[in-house]
Scaffold this motif. Structure first.
Motif, PDB file in Angstrom:
ATOM      1  N   GLU A   1       0.826  -1.204   0.000  1.00 57.89           N
ATOM      2  CA  GLU A   1       0.000   0.000   0.000  1.00 57.89           C
ATOM      3  C   GLU A   1       0.865   1.261   0.000  1.00 57.89           C
ATOM      4  N   LEU A   2       1.895   1.286   0.846  1.00 61.24           N
ATOM      5  CA  LEU A   2       2.757   2.463   0.924  1.00 61.24           C
ATOM      6  C   LEU A   2       3.572   2.645  -0.358  1.00 61.24           C
ATOM      7  N   CYS A   3       4.048   1.544  -0.938  1.00 56.85           N
ATOM      8  CA  CYS A   3       4.773   1.637  -2.210  1.00 56.85           C
ATOM      9  C   CYS A   3       3.875   2.220  -3.298  1.00 56.85           C
ATOM     10  N   SER A   4       2.599   1.850  -3.308  1.00 59.69           N
ATOM     11  CA  SER A   4       1.677   2.378  -4.316  1.00 59.69           C
ATOM     12  C   SER A   4       1.435   3.879  -4.116  1.00 59.69           C
ATOM     13  N   LYS A   5       1.683   4.393  -2.900  1.00 61.72           N
ATOM     14  CA  LYS A   5       1.572   5.827  -2.615  1.00 61.72           C
ATOM     15  C   LYS A   5       2.916   6.541  -2.792  1.00 61.72           C
ATOM     16  N   ASN A   6       3.929   5.821  -3.325  1.00 61.72           N
ATOM     17  CA  ASN A   6       5.288   6.351  -3.524  1.00 61.72           C
ATOM     18  C   ASN A   6       5.945   6.809  -2.224  1.00 61.72           C
ATOM     19  N   ILE A   7       5.674   6.087  -1.145  1.00 57.96           N
ATOM     20  CA  ILE A   7       6.318   6.352   0.141  1.00 57.96           C
ATOM     21  C   ILE A   7       7.443   5.338   0.305  1.00 57.96           C
ATOM     22  N   GLU A   8       8.646   5.842   0.582  1.00 56.55           N
ATOM     23  CA  GLU A   8       9.795   4.953   0.741  1.00 56.55           C
ATOM     24  C   GLU A   8       9.639   4.145   2.018  1.00 56.55           C
ATOM     25  N   CYS A   9       9.717   2.834   1.876  1.00 53.84           N
ATOM     26  CA  CYS A   9       9.574   1.970   3.042  1.00 53.84           C
ATOM     27  C   CYS A   9      10.480   0.749   2.883  1.00 53.84           C
ATOM     28  N   TYR A  10      10.703   0.075   3.984  1.00 50.09           N
ATOM     29  CA  TYR A  10      11.565  -1.097   3.997  1.00 50.09           C
ATOM     30  C   TYR A  10      10.954  -2.148   4.909  1.00 50.09           C
ATOM     31  N   LEU A  11      10.755  -3.323   4.342  1.00 45.68           N
ATOM     32  CA  LEU A  11      10.245  -4.471   5.086  1.00 45.68           C
ATOM     33  C   LEU A  11      11.337  -5.530   5.106  1.00 45.68           C
ATOM     34  N   PRO A  12      12.062  -5.665   6.237  1.00 39.14           N
ATOM     35  CA  PRO A  12      13.110  -6.685   6.314  1.00 39.14           C
ATOM     36  C   PRO A  12      12.499  -8.086   6.286  1.00 39.14           C
ATOM     37  N   LEU A  13      12.911  -8.872   5.305  1.00 41.60           N
ATOM     38  CA  LEU A  13      12.407 -10.237   5.153  1.00 41.60           C
ATOM     39  C   LEU A  13      13.544 -11.222   5.314  1.00 41.60           C
ATOM     40  N   LYS A  14      13.231 -12.391   5.864  1.00 42.85           N
ATOM     41  CA  LYS A  14      14.213 -13.474   5.927  1.00 42.85           C
ATOM     42  C   LYS A  14      13.587 -14.718   5.332  1.00 42.85           C
ATOM     43  N   LYS A  15      14.418 -15.540   4.707  1.00 45.33           N
ATOM     44  CA  LYS A  15      13.931 -16.776   4.102  1.00 45.33           C
ATOM     45  C   LYS A  15      13.960 -17.889   5.136  1.00 45.33           C
ATOM     46  N   GLU A  16      12.868 -18.626   5.187  1.00 44.28           N
ATOM     47  CA  GLU A  16      12.764 -19.765   6.097  1.00 44.28           C
ATOM     48  C   GLU A  16      12.274 -20.968   5.319  1.00 44.28           C
TER      49      GLU A  16
ATOM     50  N   SER B   1       5.138  -7.498  12.766  1.00 41.68           N
ATOM     51  CA  SER B   1       4.292  -6.329  13.023  1.00 41.68           C
ATOM     52  C   SER B   1       5.011  -4.993  12.930  1.00 41.68           C
ATOM     53  N   TYR B   2       6.187  -4.958  12.274  1.00 42.81           N
ATOM     54  CA  TYR B   2       6.907  -3.700  12.103  1.00 42.81           C
ATOM     55  C   TYR B   2       7.301  -3.506  10.645  1.00 42.81           C
ATOM     56  N   LEU B   3       7.327  -2.241  10.253  1.00 40.64           N
ATOM     57  CA  LEU B   3       7.757  -1.821   8.931  1.00 40.64           C
ATOM     58  C   LEU B   3       8.485  -0.499   9.123  1.00 40.64           C
ATOM     59  N   PHE B   4       9.495  -0.232   8.311  1.00 33.10           N
ATOM     60  CA  PHE B   4      10.222   1.022   8.396  1.00 33.10           C
ATOM     61  C   PHE B   4       9.796   1.930   7.256  1.00 33.10           C
ATOM     62  N   VAL B   5       9.577   3.211   7.558  1.00 37.79           N
ATOM     63  CA  VAL B   5       9.205   4.190   6.541  1.00 37.79           C
ATOM     64  C   VAL B   5      10.137   5.388   6.630  1.00 37.79           C
ATOM     65  N   LYS B   6      10.451   5.961   5.470  1.00 40.13           N
ATOM     66  CA  LYS B   6      11.278   7.170   5.417  1.00 40.13           C
ATOM     67  C   LYS B   6      10.380   8.283   4.905  1.00 40.13           C
ATOM     68  N   VAL B   7      10.015   9.183   5.817  1.00 38.31           N
ATOM     69  CA  VAL B   7       9.033  10.211   5.494  1.00 38.31           C
ATOM     70  C   VAL B   7       9.453  11.581   6.004  1.00 38.31           C
ATOM     71  N   SER B   8       8.871  12.599   5.368  1.00 36.96           N
ATOM     72  CA  SER B   8       8.969  13.966   5.874  1.00 36.96           C
ATOM     73  C   SER B   8       7.665  14.243   6.615  1.00 36.96           C
ATOM     74  N   GLU B   9       7.506  15.448   7.115  1.00 41.87           N
ATOM     75  CA  GLU B   9       6.269  15.798   7.809  1.00 41.87           C
ATOM     76  C   GLU B   9       5.064  15.640   6.887  1.00 41.87           C
ATOM     77  N   ARG B  10       5.255  15.874   5.591  1.00 40.74           N
ATOM     78  CA  ARG B  10       4.148  15.804   4.629  1.00 40.74           C
ATOM     79  C   ARG B  10       3.557  14.391   4.554  1.00 40.74           C
ATOM     80  N   GLU B  11       4.407  13.354   4.483  1.00 42.69           N
ATOM     81  CA  GLU B  11       3.921  11.973   4.342  1.00 42.69           C
ATOM     82  C   GLU B  11       3.612  11.302   5.685  1.00 42.69           C
TER      83      GLU B  11
END
Length: 175
Positions: free
Chosen positions: A26-41, A59-69
């Motif tokens: 959802e955030l990627c579709s809004k062009n918001i920079e985010c990072y979801l650390p994944l590991k292979k199991e 239950s955590y995701l990292f986002v890189k935002v300014s006050e606007r986003e």
């Protein structure tokens, strides 16, 4: 007149249960920079086994935002709230996000998560290998030398094995 450039900061956002990947999309579709650390199991079922990608930090995701986003993120369907301290969203240093990416990009490296309190160890920098340039703490976990990236705001650490000959001590400068 030149547009004012807003500063961008990394923050951790708490997601709805098992909705990390949906919030990421959802955030990627809004062009918001985010990072979801994944590991292979490797998952085992009664009839087969399969490699799956699971979130490293449930239950955590990292986002890189300014006050606007900032509010666009929290108003997303699968977002619950920012990780806060004193009522204010905690910013996460860019170096920690980059170190986490490097940890997980090396498919031959086993990366683990620890929510137990670890004693603060000696600060070191990796001087060779695929993790070169990462700073973290060196510690012993289960009798092995490990390098740890500490996310105090999340109450967790990410760690991986490290050879002691591939690190050097970092001088801490006090101001």
């Amino acid at each position: 007149m030149q547009a004012l450039k807003r500063p961008y900061f990394w923050h951790a956002i708490y997601t709805r249960s098992r909705a990390e990947k949906r919030l990421y999309q959802e955030l990627c579709s809004k062009n918001i920079e985010c990072y979801l650390p994944l590991k292979k199991e490797l998952r085992q079922w009664s009839d087969r086994s399969k490699w799956v990608e699971e979130p490293l930090l449930r239950s955590y995701l990292f986002v890189k935002v300014s006050e606007r986003e900032y509010y666009d993120v929290i108003n997303s369907n699968f977002a619950v709230r920012y990780v806060t301290f004193g009522g204010k969203a905690v910013s996460i240093p860019e170096k920690q996000i980059e170190a986490l990416r490097l940890f997980l990009d090396d498919e031959n490296r086993k990366v683990d998560l620890c929510t137990d309190y670890l004693e603060t160890g000696e600060v070191v920098e990796v001087i060779s290998g695929p993790l070169k340039g990462i700073q973290g703490e060196i510690t012993q976990i289960k009798g092995k030398s490990r390098i740890v990236i500490r996310f105090d705001s999340l109450g967790t650490c990410v760690y991986t094995d490290i050879s002691l000959d591939s690190i050097k001590q970092v001088q801490i400068v006090m101001h």
